[in-house]
Scaffold this active site. Structure first.
Site, PDB file in Angstrom:
ATOM      1  N   GLU A   1       0.757  33.481  30.714  1.00 22.77           N
ATOM      2  CA  GLU A   1      -0.877  32.905  29.960  1.00 22.77           C
ATOM      3  C   GLU A   1      -0.721  32.308  29.034  1.00 22.77           C
ATOM      4  O   GLU A   1      -1.717  32.785  28.351  1.00 22.77           O
ATOM      5  CB  GLU A   1      -1.726  34.170  30.155  1.00 22.77           C
ATOM      6  CG  GLU A   1      -2.041  34.961  31.987  1.00 22.77           C
ATOM      7  CD  GLU A   1      -2.786  35.327  31.810  1.00 22.77           C
ATOM      8  OE1 GLU A   1      -3.305  35.528  33.134  1.00 22.77           O
ATOM      9  OE2 GLU A   1      -2.755  36.641  31.060  1.00 22.77           O
TER      10      GLU A   1
ATOM     11  N   ASP B   1      -2.958  41.300  40.664  1.00 26.41           N
ATOM     12  CA  ASP B   1      -3.401  41.201  39.133  1.00 26.41           C
ATOM     13  C   ASP B   1      -4.494  42.180  39.120  1.00 26.41           C
ATOM     14  O   ASP B   1      -5.757  41.885  39.211  1.00 26.41           O
ATOM     15  CB  ASP B   1      -3.639  40.017  38.642  1.00 26.41           C
ATOM     16  CG  ASP B   1      -4.854  40.266  37.494  1.00 26.41           C
ATOM     17  OD1 ASP B   1      -4.699  41.273  36.816  1.00 26.41           O
ATOM     18  OD2 ASP B   1      -5.685  39.107  36.858  1.00 26.41           O
TER      19      ASP B   1
ATOM     20  N   GLU C   1     -12.424  44.606  36.644  1.00 27.41           N
ATOM     21  CA  GLU C   1     -12.396  42.759  36.636  1.00 27.41           C
ATOM     22  C   GLU C   1     -12.475  42.408  37.900  1.00 27.41           C
ATOM     23  O   GLU C   1     -13.741  40.830  37.670  1.00 27.41           O
ATOM     24  CB  GLU C   1     -11.758  42.865  35.719  1.00 27.41           C
ATOM     25  CG  GLU C   1     -11.282  40.831  35.460  1.00 27.41           C
ATOM     26  CD  GLU C   1      -9.654  40.947  35.303  1.00 27.41           C
ATOM     27  OE1 GLU C   1      -9.096  39.826  35.328  1.00 27.41           O
ATOM     28  OE2 GLU C   1      -8.910  42.016  34.617  1.00 27.41           O
TER      29      GLU C   1
END
Length: 720
Positions: free
Chosen positions: A311, A385, A413
């Protein structure tokens, strides 16, 4: 008319005598909410066994343990035991063989030899003809853990007259990862700002730092990574090291080590070098000098957590080097001091793979056995993820020569943030009990991370913290259960999520039997409810762009195809799902043959992972009576009904706990119900636009056209 004085006295009298269960409770005390036990016979029995205390507390840790024990006694039993140096009927004997001579006798030697440095023994036995309760350990921190466990027995009304517990953690490093930034923002944090007030440190010590350490010690967490994995090199500068050292000093008596995230390009950014190449001599020496500097200010520094070449973060691949090359430079610098490197395996570079789920395995398995022995790879529970449901990561069981640690996410999240009630103990358990079959049956994931499968002594588990400055620490009162469950499963990965939930309810809320039964059922089904209304049948990564708030199955045309939702569900007029079988990306080829065959065969693949591993036509028969399209619709509808049932269950609990937390959860469940319907309607509207099929009986068509859901916009979404 009553006189003002009489009226004031009446008000004061009424406030003083409010029943305990109706008093306001803001949730700050967490599961250390030592509410007075309301069963007189039970209290009498406890008090009779706890009349006297033999506890020579000289070290800071033992002093904390003694103070905690006395605090718990007073709050739970309204009783303060008398300090004594002599055995008496009803005595509690606490310490280590070093702190208490009586423990040097043979009474507990077998038990003490069977536990590790963090372990403890709680045992009711007879010493010199006097029944005695002993809490003993080989180290001071073991005593503190034992005291917390003993108090939890009282909180949950366990019998102690014949207590016999010999317990040690199965995992050595039990760590919270804070994704906290130096400006006090928290990436993917939904409970306020960062706890760490870097501006005021090191001179101002907030009481919350102490209470945080105490809470972690109570569940056996012994490490904290203070800073975000998307690291800032400033954390390694002298100014910030002094601030970290102040926190380390607070945490030390609680057995908690401080770790920092190391930005791989730090030698350039704060060291003045022209390169961060791990083979460069100046870079090697820079890391050695910087590490020595850290240990001068934090003598028990735990080590580094590193996110590299993922990332956009810099890493060894920038210089044509491997992850092992990068990790080993840091490991060599830490090794003389006993520190470790936790190198994250969550990687994907600028080259889009054929299947994002395969990349970590492809990059790391060729490096098996090439890492220094103080390096451990930190692997997320699943290959994508932190989705609501993922199969276990294929790296578990695939690198026998390299220690692997688990990375769970406590902050939600992808599970509705801190407004949705989701007990993650079931998710953690599901992963830990998954069988890798890497060495035949019973090669469970938990045996990989506790080191027993491949005989590794370096073991660890990480949890991405859901903690912030909100008064109740986690935003949602039930978010506390995920912090608690993580600690319990890090201590013992074989623990049962149901029992963990039960204990947490009793310690946090009440011992009321009906409340316990109802809320335990609510918690145990809560994660499945979220899967149903967000990502049923193995769908994944359908969340809103960037902020991950709300549904976004239509997301496409981003800088990377694997940053879009359509990449993962591949829905079109013919069908839906990601083909990871041998006829597709062959991600299943990364698992052991038994696992691969189980998921590849449609007759054995469970519906929970159907669309994770298979692309199937809309009219595929999930069972004799139901097509895939109908099953998808029913699952979304079921998720909404699940939340409605959660609301009904919770409303039954009114007047069983304090009004403050009851109303807070009630209001949050209303938000969750509203958003569950939004998820159902938006996703079904989008998928119907691909399938062209009618909704089955019992599933109502979305109230708005697809364009309405696609055009919803949100500002200042938390957690970014």
């Amino acid at each position: 008319m009553k006189s003002p004085i009489i009226f004031l006295l009446a008000v004061c009298f009424s406030l003083f005598f409010i029943p305990a269960k109706l008093k306001a409770d803001d949730g700050y005390k967490l599961w250390l909410n030592y509410q007075k036990l309301d069963n007189p016979e039970l209290v009498k029995g406890y008090v009779n066994q706890l009349q006297y205390l033999i506890f020579q507390a000289e070290s800071p840790t033992l002093k904390l343990a003694k103070a905690e024990l006395l605090k718990g006694y007073q709050a739970l039993l309204d009783h303060s035991p008398l300090d004594t140096n002599h055995l008496m009927l009803g005595a509690v004997l606490i310490g280590t063989p070093k702190s208490l001579r009586m423990l040097n006798e043979s009474i507990l030697q077998t038990d003490l030899h069977s536990i590790n440095s963090d372990g403890f023994v709680i045992k009711r036995l007879t010493i010199h003809n006097i029944p005695t309760t002993v809490i003993a350990a080989n180290t001071d921190i073991g005593v503190l853990y034992g005291v917390f466990r003993f108090l939890s027995l009282l909180q949950t009304r366990r019998p102690i007259q014949d207590v016999y517990i010999v317990d040690s953690p199965a995992i050595k490093h039990r760590i919270l990862n804070h994704w906290d930034n130096l400006d006090r923002s928290v990436e993917r944090g939904y409970a306020g700002q960062s706890l760490w007030d870097w501006h005021k440190l090191p001179d101002y010590i907030d009481q919350r730092y102490i209470d945080y350490a105490r809470a972690n010690a109570s569940i056996g967490i012994n490490g904290t990574v203070l800073t975000n994995v998307n690291a800032n090199a400033l954390t390694l500068t002298p100014t910030y090291l002094k601030k970290a050292a102040a926190l380390a000093a607070i945490f030390r008596p609680y057995g908690i080590k401080v770790y920092l995230t190391a930005r791989f390009s730090a030698p350039i950014e704060i060291g003045g070098l022209k390169t961060a190449d791990p083979h460069d001599k100046d870079v090697i020496n820079w890391w050695k000098d910087k590490t020595a500097e850290i240990y001068k200010v934090i003598p028990d520094f735990g080590g580094f957590l590193v996110k590299a070449n993922s990332e956009g973060q810099p890493g060894p691949q920038n210089y044509g080097r491997s992850h092992a090359d990068g990790a080993n430079v840091l490991a060599a610098a830490l090794k003389p001091f006993g520190g470790i490197v936790m190198w994250r395996a969550f990687v994907y570079d600028d080259k889009v793979p054929d299947d994002r789920a395969k990349q970590a395995y492809s990059e790391f398995t060729p490096l098996d056995g090439l890492f220094e022995d103080n390096v451990i790879l930190q692997v997320k529970n699943g290959p994508i993820d932190f989705q609501p449901r993922e199969p276990f990561h294929p790296l578990f069981g695939a690198m026998p020569k390299t220690p692997l640690m688990m990375e769970f996410q406590l902050t939600q999240e992808y599970l509705g943030f801190a407004t949705h009630l989701v007990y993650l103990g079931t998710l953690f358990q599901e992963t830990l009990r998954s069988d890798t079959y890497s060495k035949g049956p019973h090669s469970w994931v938990r045996k990989v991370i506790d080191g027993s499968l491949d005989k590794h002594s370096l073991t660890a588990m990480a949890g991405v913290a859901n903690i912030g400055t909100d008064r109740n620490w986690t935003g949602h009162p039930f978010g506390q259960s995920n912090w608690y469950a993580y600690g319990k499963l890090a201590w013992n990965p074989a623990s049962d999520a149901t029992e963990i939930a039960k204990d947490w309810i009793q310690m946090t809320f009440t011992n009321d039997r009906d409340f316990l039964q109802d809320v335990k059922m609510l918690m145990m089904h809560s994660r499945e409810a979220v899967v149903n209304y967000m990502t049923p049948l193995g769908l994944h990564h359908l969340m809103g762009w960037d902020h991950h708030y709300g549904p976004g199955p239509w997301i496409k045309d981003k800088a990377r195809v694997d940053w879009t939702s359509v990449y993962y569900h591949k829905a079109d007029e013919k069908g839906i799902g990601f083909n990871r079988t041998s006829s597709g990306s062959n991600a299943l080829g990364q698992y052991a043959p038994t696992v691969r065959q189980y998921y590849e065969n449609l007759k054995t693949c469970p519906t929970t992972y159907l669309l994770w591993f298979h692309h199937l036509p809309w009219n595929y028969k999930v069972n004799e009576d139901t097509t895939l399209w109908d099953a998808l619709c029913y699952q979304y509808e079921q998720g909404v009904q699940d939340v409605k049932n959660m609301q009904l269950i919770w409303r039954k609990q009114e007047n069983k706990i304090d009004v403050e937390r009851f109303e807070q959860v009630n209001n949050l469940l209303a938000i969750q119900y509203k958003e569950a319907k939004w998820w159902r309607d938006a996703c079904l509207s989008y998928f119907q636009s691909k399938s062209g099929l009618k909704f089955p009986a019992g599933v109502i068509a979305p109230p708005q056209p697809l364009a309405y859901y696609e055009n919803l916009t949100f500002h200042y979404v938390p957690g970014i």
